[in-house]
Design an enzyme around this catalytic site. Structure first.
Site, PDB file in Angstrom:
ATOM      1  N   LEU A   1       0.820  -1.209   0.000  1.00  0.00           N
ATOM      2  CA  LEU A   1       0.000   0.000   0.000  1.00  0.00           C
ATOM      3  C   LEU A   1       0.856   1.261   0.000  1.00  0.00           C
ATOM      4  O   LEU A   1       0.583   2.226   0.710  1.00  0.00           O
ATOM      5  CB  LEU A   1      -0.957   0.002   1.193  1.00  0.00           C
ATOM      6  CG  LEU A   1      -1.960  -1.157   1.263  1.00  0.00           C
ATOM      7  CD1 LEU A   1      -2.792  -1.061   2.527  1.00  0.00           C
ATOM      8  CD2 LEU A   1      -2.850  -1.185   0.038  1.00  0.00           C
ATOM      9  N   CYS A   2       1.924   1.248  -0.797  1.00  0.00           N
ATOM     10  CA  CYS A   2       2.806   2.422  -0.895  1.00  0.00           C
ATOM     11  C   CYS A   2       3.096   2.742  -2.359  1.00  0.00           C
ATOM     12  O   CYS A   2       4.204   3.150  -2.710  1.00  0.00           O
ATOM     13  CB  CYS A   2       4.092   2.211  -0.115  1.00  0.00           C
ATOM     14  SG  CYS A   2       4.949   0.654  -0.427  1.00  0.00           S
TER      15      CYS A   2
END
Length: 321
Positions: free
Chosen positions: A87-88
């Protein structure tokens, strides 16, 4: 058109997701602040130790094994700094693609002959290269949860010892350098053997294995006019205690450890910046989806009301007849 209950359920689900992404953004922002402070505090020390090593090397004829170069390097080690969590955005995938390209362009022969090794920091890096059958000999999961200098030295001192023994001829480091909250520089650096350029203090980004800079042992005889041409400061006399060679033997392992430490700080700060940006974008996208779903809900509700009114009117007319 979906019924009202389905649309309400979707709106509720997206709102829950939006709360999660907003919370993750706030957590990443808080971690980024601390990570940036640690990174910027360490940068002056890192740059200064590079300068010290450069100056000492110019004034020394040391045969320290960390200077050992090979015309035809056989065994190569690549250290990859990824992240433990996703989730980056493209933080991991962009770096991993560059590493893959470097391997295919420069080390495909080493990989075929079994002379290429990799150490992955972070679960994402380990999973990515392991599943693609790259020669990952070691991995560090949870390394960035307890980011301490002692943990870095434990890893790097082992690599230095293996380099001295001849296990590796070259060592490279791949990581994301922090540029800004929304941008990172993908770096693939040559860290062992130690080399330097006479007109730069920083380590070269990626010298070709066929065009590496080797330690110049005749720099001390360079005239002042030539130093001015290259942009170097004039030679300054220093007093060394006990002597440059002994100091180099002590400071070179420290220098290599600091390179990995600074890269770890840069990578961690870049990860938090990338996650904060990704979660901010996800929160905005969730808001857009909620607006679209709310519009569809209102349209469906209006259509249902219109249908009910039509049915009531039709029934009333039928009764009046």
């Amino acid at each position: 058109m979906a019924n009202l209950r389905d649309i309400r359920d979707r709106i509720s689900s997206v709102k829950s997701t939006q709360q999660i992404t907003r919370a993750m953004k706030m957590v990443a922002a808080a971690r980024l602040r601390k990570a940036q402070d640690r990174m910027t505090d360490a940068r002056p020390y890192t740059y200064k130790i590079r300068e010290v090593v450069k100056n000492l090397t110019e004034r020394s004829n040391s045969d320290n094994p960390l200077f050992r170069t090979s015309e035809n390097p056989e065994n190569v080690l690549i250290i990859v700094l990824g992240s433990d969590r996703g989730l980056c955005g493209g933080f991991n995938t962009n770096l991993f693609r560059i590493v893959e390209n470097k391997i295919h362009d420069h080390f495909s022969g080493h990989m075929k002959n079994g002379n290429l090794s990799m150490i992955c920091f972070g679960k994402k890096a380990y999973d990515y290269f392991r599943t693609r059958k790259y020669p990952v000999i070691d991995h560090k999961i949870g390394f960035f949860d307890q980011l301490k200098y002692e943990n870095v030295t434990d890893v790097m001192n082992g690599i230095i010892a293996e380099f001295k023994e001849g296990t590796y001829d070259e060592v490279y480091l791949a990581y994301n350098e922090f540029k800004s909250v929304i941008a990172q520089n993908r770096r693939f650096e040559f860290i062992l053997p130690i080399t330097y350029e006479t007109d730069k203090v920083t380590v070269p980004e990626f010298p070709s294995i066929f065009e590496k800079k080797v330690k110049n042992k005749e720099v001390t005889d360079k005239p002042e006019s030539e130093s001015k041409k290259t942009g170097l400061k004039p030679d300054v006399d220093y007093l060394y205690e006990p002597d440059p060679d002994t100091i180099l033997d002590y400071i070179l392992p420290l220098y290599v450890n600091v390179q990995l430490w600074q890269a770890s700080l840069e990578s961690y700060a870049a990860e938090q910046g990338a996650r904060m940006t990704a979660m901010d974008s996800a929160t905005e996208n969730a808001g857009d989806i909620i607006s679209d779903l709310q519009l569809k809900y209102n349209q469906a509700r209006q259509a249902a009301i219109t249908t009910e009114i039509s049915e009531i009117v039709s029934g009333a007319e039928a009764l009046s007849e």
